[in-house]
Scaffold this motif. Structure first.
Motif, mmCIF file in Angstrom:
data_model
loop_
_atom_site.group_PDB
_atom_site.id
_atom_site.type_symbol
_atom_site.label_atom_id
_atom_site.label_comp_id
_atom_site.label_asym_id
_atom_site.label_seq_id
_atom_site.Cartn_x
_atom_site.Cartn_y
_atom_site.Cartn_z
ATOM 1 N N UNK A 1 0.849 -1.191 0.000
ATOM 2 C CA UNK A 1 0.000 0.000 0.000
ATOM 3 C C UNK A 1 0.877 1.230 0.000
ATOM 4 N N UNK A 2 0.314 2.335 -0.460
ATOM 5 C CA UNK A 2 1.035 3.599 -0.468
ATOM 6 C C UNK A 2 0.901 4.325 0.863
ATOM 7 N N UNK A 3 -0.249 4.140 1.527
ATOM 8 C CA UNK A 3 -0.519 4.827 2.790
ATOM 9 C C UNK A 3 -1.376 3.909 3.657
ATOM 10 N N UNK A 4 -2.048 4.456 4.670
ATOM 11 C CA UNK A 4 -2.928 3.676 5.554
ATOM 12 C C UNK A 4 -2.188 2.497 6.166
ATOM 13 N N UNK A 5 -1.037 2.784 6.757
ATOM 14 C CA UNK A 5 -0.195 1.725 7.337
ATOM 15 C C UNK A 5 -0.948 0.918 8.388
ATOM 16 N N UNK A 6 -1.734 1.576 9.220
ATOM 17 C CA UNK A 6 -2.456 0.856 10.272
ATOM 18 C C UNK A 6 -3.424 -0.164 9.673
ATOM 19 N N UNK A 7 -4.109 0.224 8.601
ATOM 20 C CA UNK A 7 -5.079 -0.675 7.984
ATOM 21 C C UNK A 7 -4.406 -1.880 7.354
ATOM 22 N N UNK A 8 -3.299 -1.649 6.685
ATOM 23 C CA UNK A 8 -2.619 -2.761 6.019
ATOM 24 C C UNK A 8 -1.957 -3.693 7.036
ATOM 25 N N UNK A 9 -1.495 -3.132 8.148
ATOM 26 C CA UNK A 9 -0.952 -3.974 9.221
ATOM 27 C C UNK A 9 -2.053 -4.859 9.804
ATOM 28 N N UNK A 10 -3.269 -4.310 9.910
ATOM 29 C CA UNK A 10 -4.385 -5.087 10.447
ATOM 30 C C UNK A 10 -4.722 -6.260 9.525
ATOM 31 N N UNK A 11 -4.654 -6.035 8.210
ATOM 32 C CA UNK A 11 -4.902 -7.119 7.254
ATOM 33 C C UNK A 11 -3.839 -8.207 7.404
ATOM 34 N N UNK A 12 -2.583 -7.796 7.537
ATOM 35 C CA UNK A 12 -1.507 -8.772 7.728
ATOM 36 C C UNK A 12 -1.718 -9.586 9.001
ATOM 37 N N UNK A 13 -2.184 -8.921 10.042
ATOM 38 C CA UNK A 13 -2.445 -9.632 11.302
ATOM 39 C C UNK A 13 -3.561 -10.657 11.133
ATOM 40 N N UNK A 14 -4.589 -10.314 10.349
ATOM 41 C CA UNK A 14 -5.678 -11.262 10.099
ATOM 42 C C UNK A 14 -5.156 -12.510 9.388
ATOM 43 N N UNK A 15 -4.261 -12.303 8.434
ATOM 44 C CA UNK A 15 -3.692 -13.433 7.692
ATOM 45 C C UNK A 15 -2.845 -14.301 8.615
ATOM 46 N N UNK A 16 -2.049 -13.664 9.453
ATOM 47 C CA UNK A 16 -1.213 -14.424 10.393
ATOM 48 C C UNK A 16 -2.058 -15.206 11.387
ATOM 49 N N UNK B 1 4.771 -4.353 2.748
ATOM 50 C CA UNK B 1 5.767 -3.579 1.996
ATOM 51 C C UNK B 1 5.102 -2.302 1.510
ATOM 52 N N UNK B 2 5.452 -1.191 2.099
ATOM 53 C CA UNK B 2 4.861 0.086 1.709
ATOM 54 C C UNK B 2 5.539 0.606 0.445
ATOM 55 N N UNK B 3 4.752 1.216 -0.439
ATOM 56 C CA UNK B 3 5.326 1.758 -1.660
ATOM 57 C C UNK B 3 4.256 2.349 -2.558
ATOM 58 N N UNK B 4 4.707 3.090 -3.542
ATOM 59 C CA UNK B 4 3.838 3.764 -4.500
ATOM 60 C C UNK B 4 3.997 3.077 -5.851
ATOM 61 N N UNK B 5 2.912 2.487 -6.360
ATOM 62 C CA UNK B 5 3.003 1.717 -7.603
ATOM 63 C C UNK B 5 3.315 2.586 -8.812
ATOM 64 N N UNK B 6 3.206 3.897 -8.681
ATOM 65 C CA UNK B 6 3.503 4.777 -9.815
ATOM 66 C C UNK B 6 4.988 5.112 -9.908
ATOM 67 N N UNK B 7 5.780 4.612 -8.961
ATOM 68 C CA UNK B 7 7.213 4.886 -8.939
ATOM 69 C C UNK B 7 7.989 3.605 -9.211
#
Length: 215
Positions: A5-20, A29-35
């Motif tokens: 994801x580019x932003x919303x770190x808390x939300x993406x961490x929560x998704x990772x926790x659900x998977x774990x 892995x945070x990043x901007x797909x346009x770069x």
């Protein structure tokens, strides 16, 4: 699994926790797909953690609403940069690793408005339509290297919408199933296309829209 994801770190961490919590491995892995550098970095995260990358799902999108005659070139380019340029950059970064490890699959997440149109979303419709062409090009160019590419097109899916999704567009079309779709129904099709029994399917656009659009 690598979740990006580019932003919303808390939300993406929560998704990772659900998977774990399901007993699976997941990293963020945070990043901007346009770069370009970020695209390479996100793919490198998969290599570093797992030593391979078998599946790429291109799902990055922003969906603003602007009447075409009021749409600036910058607004047009912003949407196309995330949806279409992002899918190109991520695919270009991921495909060499798939080739190196014997194959893989690319799933592009399309949009039903690319097929039926929508008011005030010319940029989104055009970008999502471009994903169909990109899907076919990847399927044809990399077929001999054991790589498949398909496009999953969700219709009106219910549930919580992110801030970048914008309001649900006015499509003026009936959903034959008489309801909005569920997240799991769209996600389930993505999973199906990544399983071994889907290995003979490539270059296809599959609609999960309750009959909203029937090719």
């Amino acid at each position: 699994m690598v979740i990006t994801a580019r932003s919303a770190k808390d939300e993406i961490d929560a998704v990772a926790d659900e998977i774990r919590a399901l007993g699976r491995r997941a990293i963020v892995a945070m990043g901007d797909v346009t770069k370009e550098d970020d695209a390479l970095s996100m793919v490198q995260a998969a290599r570093s953690e797992y030593g391979r990358l078998d599946i790429l799902v291109n799902n990055a999108a922003i969906r603003r609403q602007v009447p075409l005659l009021e749409m600036s070139l910058d607004e047009w380019r912003e949407i196309n940069s995330v949806i279409l340029d992002g899918a190109f950059l991520m695919s270009r970064a991921a495909l060499p690793l798939m080739i190196e490890t014997g194959g893989g699959t690319v799933i592009n997440i399309g949009g039903v408005t690319a097929h039926i149109g929508a008011v005030n979303r010319a940029h989104v419709c055009a970008a999502k339509a471009g994903l169909v062409g990109l899907t076919k090009a990847i399927a044809r160019e990399f077929a001999d290297r054991n790589i498949t590419a398909n496009c999953v097109v969700p219709g009106k899916i219910g549930g919580k919408r992110s801030a970048s999704s914008g309001a649900s567009p006015n499509m003026g079309t009936e959903i034959l199933r008489g309801r909005e779709g569920e997240i799991g129904e769209a996600a389930g099709m993505v999973v199906t296309m990544c399983l071994p029994h889907a290995g003979f399917m490539t270059g296809q656009t599959v609609h999960v829209s309750g009959g909203l659009y029937m090719p």
